[in-house]
Design a protein around this motif. Structure first.
Motif, PDB file in Angstrom:
ATOM      1  N   ARG A 147      -0.235   1.024  10.863  1.00 47.84           N
ATOM      2  CA  ARG A 147      -1.056   1.671  10.546  1.00 47.84           C
ATOM      3  C   ARG A 147       0.085   1.998   8.712  1.00 47.84           C
ATOM      4  N   GLU A 148      -0.954   1.467   7.931  1.00 51.18           N
ATOM      5  CA  GLU A 148      -0.128   2.175   6.267  1.00 51.18           C
ATOM      6  C   GLU A 148       0.820   3.795   6.279  1.00 51.18           C
ATOM      7  N   GLU A 149      -0.314   4.160   6.816  1.00 50.78           N
ATOM      8  CA  GLU A 149       0.013   5.596   6.927  1.00 50.78           C
ATOM      9  C   GLU A 149       1.007   6.493   7.790  1.00 50.78           C
ATOM     10  N   ALA A 150       1.474   5.575   8.753  1.00 49.41           N
ATOM     11  CA  ALA A 150       2.165   5.588  10.129  1.00 49.41           C
ATOM     12  C   ALA A 150       3.331   5.022   8.969  1.00 49.41           C
ATOM     13  N   TRP A 151       3.786   4.346   8.221  1.00 50.35           N
ATOM     14  CA  TRP A 151       4.558   4.069   7.318  1.00 50.35           C
ATOM     15  C   TRP A 151       4.774   4.530   6.828  1.00 50.35           C
ATOM     16  N   ALA A 152       3.884   5.133   5.877  1.00 50.74           N
ATOM     17  CA  ALA A 152       4.526   6.286   4.666  1.00 50.74           C
ATOM     18  C   ALA A 152       4.745   7.441   5.399  1.00 50.74           C
ATOM     19  N   VAL A 153       4.793   7.820   6.130  1.00 50.36           N
ATOM     20  CA  VAL A 153       5.557   9.585   6.380  1.00 50.36           C
ATOM     21  C   VAL A 153       6.290   8.324   7.301  1.00 50.36           C
ATOM     22  N   GLN A 172       8.598   9.311   4.304  1.00 54.24           N
ATOM     23  CA  GLN A 172       9.115  10.751   3.953  1.00 54.24           C
ATOM     24  C   GLN A 172      10.092  11.027   4.746  1.00 54.24           C
ATOM     25  N   ARG A 195       0.645  -1.146  -0.367  1.00 53.87           N
ATOM     26  CA  ARG A 195      -0.313   0.156  -0.072  1.00 53.87           C
ATOM     27  C   ARG A 195       1.125   1.489   0.294  1.00 53.87           C
ATOM     28  N   THR A 196       2.393   1.475   0.262  1.00 54.12           N
ATOM     29  CA  THR A 196       2.820   2.476  -0.053  1.00 54.12           C
ATOM     30  C   THR A 196       3.884   2.908  -1.420  1.00 54.12           C
ATOM     31  N   ALA A 251       0.880  10.637  11.145  1.00 58.80           N
ATOM     32  CA  ALA A 251      -0.339  10.118  10.979  1.00 58.80           C
ATOM     33  C   ALA A 251      -1.476  10.117  11.609  1.00 58.80           C
TER      34      ALA A 251
END
Length: 279
Positions: A250-256, A259, A29-30, A279
Motif C-alpha cells: 500500500r503506497e499510501e501507507a508507506w507515504a504516511v 510523514q 510513487r512516494t 492510510a
C-alpha cells in the motif's frame, strides 16, 4: 549518491523487509530515495555522535562482538558509562565467539583505560567484589571482570556466598554479563527495571520492537549490516510480519509512515500500525 536523512534511512530499513519489486514501486510513487551506497553509509557510521547518542548498552556490545578495532574506535565514546567495557576494549579483550587472542588496540584508547581500583590490587577480583559497600565501589570492582573465566569465577563465588548487593547490581547491568550468571543475581521486578534503565536488552528483536523512538532505533538498524551483521536479521525477522500486515504493498501507507517517522515518539510496531490505520 547523497546521504539519506535519518527518517529516510529509517523508512529504507523497513522497505528492505518487503519484496524488491514492491519497494521499488513504493519509492517510485512516494518519492522516497533509493538505498544509500556503501560510501554514504560509512560516512554516516563515522558520525557516531548523531546516531548513537541514545544507543542502549547492549547495542554497543553487539558492535564489539565484531572484534573489529575500527568499530571499537567508533563505539568507544559511547562506553563512557561502562568502565568494564572500556577496560576490555583498551586491553584488546575479544567479544566475538571463537576468538581467543587479543585484538590490536589503538594506543589512544589503550591510554584511556580506567584506573585499576585499589581494592582489586589489595584483594584480587573476588575480594574486591566482597568489599563493596557503595555503587561506586561496585562499578569499580565489576570493571575488572573481563573474560569468560572471570565471569564464571564471579558466579562460583556468589554461589558459595552471595556477593554484596551493590556488587551484584554493578555486575548485572553489564551488557556482557552472561545470562546464566545474571539470573543468579536476582529476578524481581525492581531488578528487571534496573536492567532496562541500564540499556540491557536480550536481543535485536527486542530492540526493534520494544524500544523507541522508532526513528532512533531504525536508524541504527539500517546500519546493522555494518554494526552487527551476524545479528541484524533477528530485528528484521521480528518486524517483517508487522510490515507485511500493516503496510505491505500500500503506497499510501508507506507515504504516511514517511510523514510520521521524524516526529513519532513511540516504538516501531506502534508506528507501523498507526501508519497503516491512517492510510
Amino acid at each position: 549518491m547523497r546521504e539519506n536523512s535519518r527518517a529516510e534511512q529509517a523508512v529504507g530499513f523497513l522497505l528492505h523487509l518487503v519484496e524488491a519489486a514492491t519497494a521499488e514501486r513504493v519509492r517510485g510513487r512516494t518519492g522516497l530515495p533509493g538505498p544509500e551506497d556503501a560510501a554514504a553509509t560509512r560516512r554516516r557510521l563515522a558520525r557516531a555522535g548523531t546516531w548513537a547518542r541514545r544507543m542502549p548498552s547492549s547495542v554497543a556490545l553487539w558492535i564489539l562482538e565484531n572484534d573489529d578495532p575500527g568499530l571499537n574506535g567508533v563505539v568507544w565514546p559511547h562506553l563512557a558509562g561502562d568502565p568494564g567495557l572500556r577496560r576490555a576494549v583498551a586491553r584488546g579483550v575479544p567479544f566475538g565467539a571463537g576468538r581467543t587472542g587479543p585484538l590490536p588496540v589503538d594506543e589512544v584508547l589503550r591510554e584511556q583505560e580506567p584506573e585499576v581500583p585499589d581494592s582489586y590490587v589489595r584483594h584480587g577480583l573476588v575480594g574486591a567484589l566482597r568489599s563493596v559497600t557503595s555503587m561506586g565501589q561496585g562499578r569499580a570492582a565489576a570493571s575488572m571482570v573481563l573474560t569468560a573465566d572471570d565471569w564464571w569465577t564471579v558466579a562460583e563465588a556468589h554461589l558459595d556466598r552471595p556477593l554484596p548487593g551493590y556488587a551484584r547490581w554493578a555486575l548485572s547491568v553489564r551488557p556482557d554479563c552472561p545470562p546464566l550468571v545474571r539470573e543468579g543475581f536476582g529476578s524481581h521486578a525492581k531488578f528487571t527495571h534496573r536492567l532496562r534503565e541500564a540499556g540491557v536488552i536480550d536481543s535485536p528483536a527486542e530492540y526493534a520492537t520494544a524500544h523507541g523512538p522508532a526513528v532512533d532505533v531504525l536508524e541504527v538498524l539500517a546500519m546493522g549490516h555494518l554494526l552487527f551483521p551476524s545479528r541484524v536479521h533477528e530485528a528484521q525477522d521480528a518486524l517483517r510480519p508487522l510490515v507485511r500486515d500493516h503496510l505491505g504493498e500500500r503506497e499510501e501507507a508507506w507515504a504516511v509512515l514517511a510523514q510520521l517517522m521524524e516526529t513519532f515518539h513511540g516504538r516501531t510496531p506502534e508506528l507501523v500500525m498507526t501508519a497503516g490505520a491512517i492510510a
